[in-house]
Write a protein that holds these residues in place. Structure first.
Motif, PDB file in Angstrom:
ATOM      1  N   THR A  71      -0.698  -0.411  -4.650  1.00  0.00           N
ATOM      2  CA  THR A  71      -1.346  -1.710  -4.471  1.00  0.00           C
ATOM      3  C   THR A  71      -0.637  -2.562  -3.422  1.00  0.00           C
ATOM      4  OG1 THR A  71      -0.038  -2.696  -6.245  1.00  0.00           O
ATOM      5  CG2 THR A  71      -2.163  -1.746  -6.855  1.00  0.00           C
ATOM      6  N   SER A  72       0.314  -1.972  -2.712  1.00  0.00           N
ATOM      7  CA  SER A  72       1.009  -2.738  -1.674  1.00  0.00           C
ATOM      8  C   SER A  72       1.464  -1.806  -0.569  1.00  0.00           C
ATOM      9  CB  SER A  72       2.225  -3.465  -2.256  1.00  0.00           C
ATOM     10  OG  SER A  72       3.225  -2.525  -2.585  1.00  0.00           O
ATOM     11  N   VAL A  73       1.721  -2.392   0.593  1.00  0.00           N
ATOM     12  CA  VAL A  73       2.199  -1.608   1.726  1.00  0.00           C
ATOM     13  C   VAL A  73       3.566  -1.007   1.409  1.00  0.00           C
ATOM     14  CG1 VAL A  73       2.923  -1.731   4.143  1.00  0.00           C
ATOM     15  CG2 VAL A  73       0.869  -2.949   3.393  1.00  0.00           C
ATOM     16  N   ARG A  74       4.436  -1.786   0.738  1.00  0.00           N
ATOM     17  CA  ARG A  74       5.780  -1.244   0.472  1.00  0.00           C
ATOM     18  C   ARG A  74       5.726  -0.045  -0.473  1.00  0.00           C
ATOM     19  NH1 ARG A  74       5.075  -5.816  -2.344  1.00  0.00           N
ATOM     20  NH2 ARG A  74       5.675  -5.894  -4.529  1.00  0.00           N
TER      21      ARG A  74
ATOM     22  N   ASN B 139      -8.581  -5.922   0.133  1.00  0.00           N
ATOM     23  CA  ASN B 139      -8.636  -4.802   1.070  1.00  0.00           C
ATOM     24  C   ASN B 139      -8.884  -5.185   2.525  1.00  0.00           C
ATOM     25  OD1 ASN B 139      -7.878  -2.465  -0.281  1.00  0.00           O
ATOM     26  ND2 ASN B 139      -9.842  -2.335  -1.348  1.00  0.00           N
ATOM     27  N   PHE B 140      -9.510  -6.329   2.783  1.00  0.00           N
ATOM     28  CA  PHE B 140      -9.701  -6.714   4.187  1.00  0.00           C
ATOM     29  C   PHE B 140      -8.363  -6.933   4.893  1.00  0.00           C
ATOM     30  CE2 PHE B 140     -13.295  -7.504   6.922  1.00  0.00           C
ATOM     31  CZ  PHE B 140     -14.356  -7.104   6.143  1.00  0.00           C
ATOM     32  N   ILE B 141      -7.330  -7.214   4.127  1.00  0.00           N
ATOM     33  CA  ILE B 141      -5.981  -7.366   4.687  1.00  0.00           C
ATOM     34  C   ILE B 141      -5.172  -6.099   4.438  1.00  0.00           C
ATOM     35  CG2 ILE B 141      -3.860  -8.725   4.617  1.00  0.00           C
ATOM     36  CD1 ILE B 141      -6.152 -10.486   5.392  1.00  0.00           C
ATOM     37  N   LEU B 142      -5.278  -5.579   3.219  1.00  0.00           N
ATOM     38  CA  LEU B 142      -4.390  -4.488   2.813  1.00  0.00           C
ATOM     39  C   LEU B 142      -4.661  -3.195   3.587  1.00  0.00           C
ATOM     40  CD1 LEU B 142      -2.083  -4.012   0.813  1.00  0.00           C
ATOM     41  CD2 LEU B 142      -3.782  -3.268  -0.874  1.00  0.00           C
ATOM     42  N   LEU B 143      -5.932  -2.889   3.844  1.00  0.00           N
ATOM     43  CA  LEU B 143      -6.239  -1.629   4.536  1.00  0.00           C
ATOM     44  C   LEU B 143      -5.697  -1.615   5.969  1.00  0.00           C
ATOM     45  CD1 LEU B 143      -9.881  -0.891   3.273  1.00  0.00           C
ATOM     46  CD2 LEU B 143      -7.723  -0.027   2.356  1.00  0.00           C
TER      47      LEU B 143
END
Lengths: 324, 324
Positions: free
Chosen positions: A123-126, A157-161
């Motif tokens: 659920t996160s980039v890290r 998701n508009f930011i996370l992807l």
């Protein structure tokens, strides 16, 4: 459609059915795989190596296409027999595993040795970078929209992807909020190589759950999910119902003093009652905000064929037309 | 690229610069319009009809392309001179207005008569349908990701955009979380006819704000915004800083008893100090989660050209390649 994900898992369409408690039985996984996606059996719903082995065998009876198993690692006192479950997966000849929850580093070597491809839910980039660093083959990037556990960062998701695309070298699929050909093309535009759907697959003819569950999803709007257990830092997105509203009332009353025991009635052991018996107010059950985009109960094949046709039309006609 | 939005506003690219307090001066709007997008002057930052008329005239000196004015309707005791502001817009020959906040029904007839196209900013499907029903020409659909006021529904754009597409007949642009060609193509895939960017345009060479503001956006990750004023049901997404953390502390202490007066020091009159003087801890300022996707300070033309080139490459190469 051909992407890094279809090639990795040997599937026809870049669509994965995510692990879902008391939904991901052999019937669900086989239906998705037979429709050209990657069906997933939910390991912890079976619970024991024997039952999982049996479910894998049942799934093989129903499809000759690739399917996978979800293995979720939870911090728990009475841990399931994870080594036994891993062995059941490998011995069963399953070649795809979706891991979720805690870091799957301990089991990765066994899967690697057996040629099992591992996609880890993050659920996160890290967390995605961590999964990449320990050797996962792909990640499933799960936005704030998702049913179940979105984490505590609340990044949609508009930011996370695109953030994941900027950082990752391994392929990833989008997860959370995915419903149709529009979701798929948007995901591909943002760097994903496919998409994972959970809630959308519950509202299919083959999903082995009570009809009440499917009807509840079709009836719900995008405003009908709630985030529960945030005070415990174990946030879960669930469909609202009487039990959930009671749970939220308890959370509000207890404030920072909330303990798991305070809400145990609303969350423990409720899945069989909801999914099998259709008792829709029995407790909190994971459901994505995407319920607002779900208006029918097709077969898995109808659903996936429709998604792919819509995606191709968006790319070949709508988008290309704008450029012309 | 040609879409319903480029045709509606007579612009080259389907990109709108949203109204932004103490950012949307003539320099900002002219730079965006000169780059082929639709620049927007923020009416309430000017405040009086005379000052707005002057700003419109200044913008006309800087561009011969179409630009617009943002007019935000707030529930306030000392209301601005809205009729005067409307007159300044119409008399100034402006042909595009972005309305926000309360329903703009009262001013719509004047704009309609003058041939001014109106796009209304909405954070929910029901507000978008309302805007359509009162005669707005388009809507800007603003997801949970957005800087400023996302409303209280917390529906991100992966859900909100396709929901809007399912319900609306008038064209809409995506807003909130938009940064690059990936955002644009994803938006178009979900039914939008263009995209609105706010925070991304602050981090441009021409944005008439202190360099500290641009540097703060470039330095921020997607985890650095906060939601404030939720207890007042006036939720705002802002960049975190010392004042914002203090504000959140006060919110936590006061709980349900929070009043606007309790946090007035952190929110009232802070924009000039931040945007003009660069005092980055002066208070809460609107900033989208998209800050995590912003890593440079290009000119508006460099930014828009890059977005369009990336969008065309995604459509013509990446997507089409997957279908091949």
């Amino acid at each position: 459609m051909k992407t890094a994900i279809t090639e990795l898992f040997g599937i026809q369409h870049p669509i994965i059915q995510g692990g879902m408690h008391y939904v991901g039985f052999a019937e669900m996984a086989a239906a998705v795989s037979n429709a050209g996606g990657l069906g997933i059996i939910t390991g912890l719903t079976l619970g024991t190596p024997e039952k999982l082995a049996n479910e894998i065998a049942r799934c093989k009876d129903m499809t000759d296409k690739p399917f996978g198993v979800n293995l979720t690692f939870l911090p728990t006192v009475n841990a399931p027999d994870y080594p036994g479950l891993v062995k059941a997966i490998i011995d069963g000849g399953v070649k795809a595993v979706e891991t979720a929850g805690n870091n799957p580093a301990q089991v990765l070597p066994f899967f690697k040795d057996a040629g099992v491809k591992v996609i880890h839910k993050c659920t996160s980039v890290r967390h995605a970078l961590k999964a990449q660093s320990i050797g996962c083959d792909a990640v499933s990037v799960d936005g704030f929209e998702c049913g179940g556990h979105p984490g505590e960062d609340d990044v949609p998701n508009f930011i996370l992807l695109p953030r994941a695309a900027d950082e990752l070298e391994i392929p990833f699929v989008s997860s959370g909020g995915m419903a149709d050909g529009r979701s798929l093309v948007a995901s591909l535009a943002m760097g994903a190589e496919g998409m994972n759907m959970g809630t959308r697959f519950i509202a299919t003819k083959e999903a082995p759950v009570h009809e009440n569950v499917k009807a509840a999803i079709v009836a719900a709007s995008e405003l009908d999910t709630r985030l529960v257990m945030r005070p415990l830092r174990n946030t879960e997105r669930v469909m609202t119902n009487d039990a959930v509203e009671e749970l939220l009332k308890i959370e509000k009353e207890k404030g920072a003093d909330l303990k798991f025991e305070d809400i145990i009635e609303q969350v423990a052991g409720v899945y069989p009652r909801i999914m099998a018996e259709g008792d829709m107010d029995a407790g909190a059950w994971s459901c994505g905000m995407v319920a607002g985009l779900i208006n029918d109960i097709p077969t898995c094949k109808e659903l996936i064929d429709r998604i792919m046709a819509e995606a191709e039309e968006i790319i070949s006609k709508r988008m290309s037309g704008m450029l012309a």
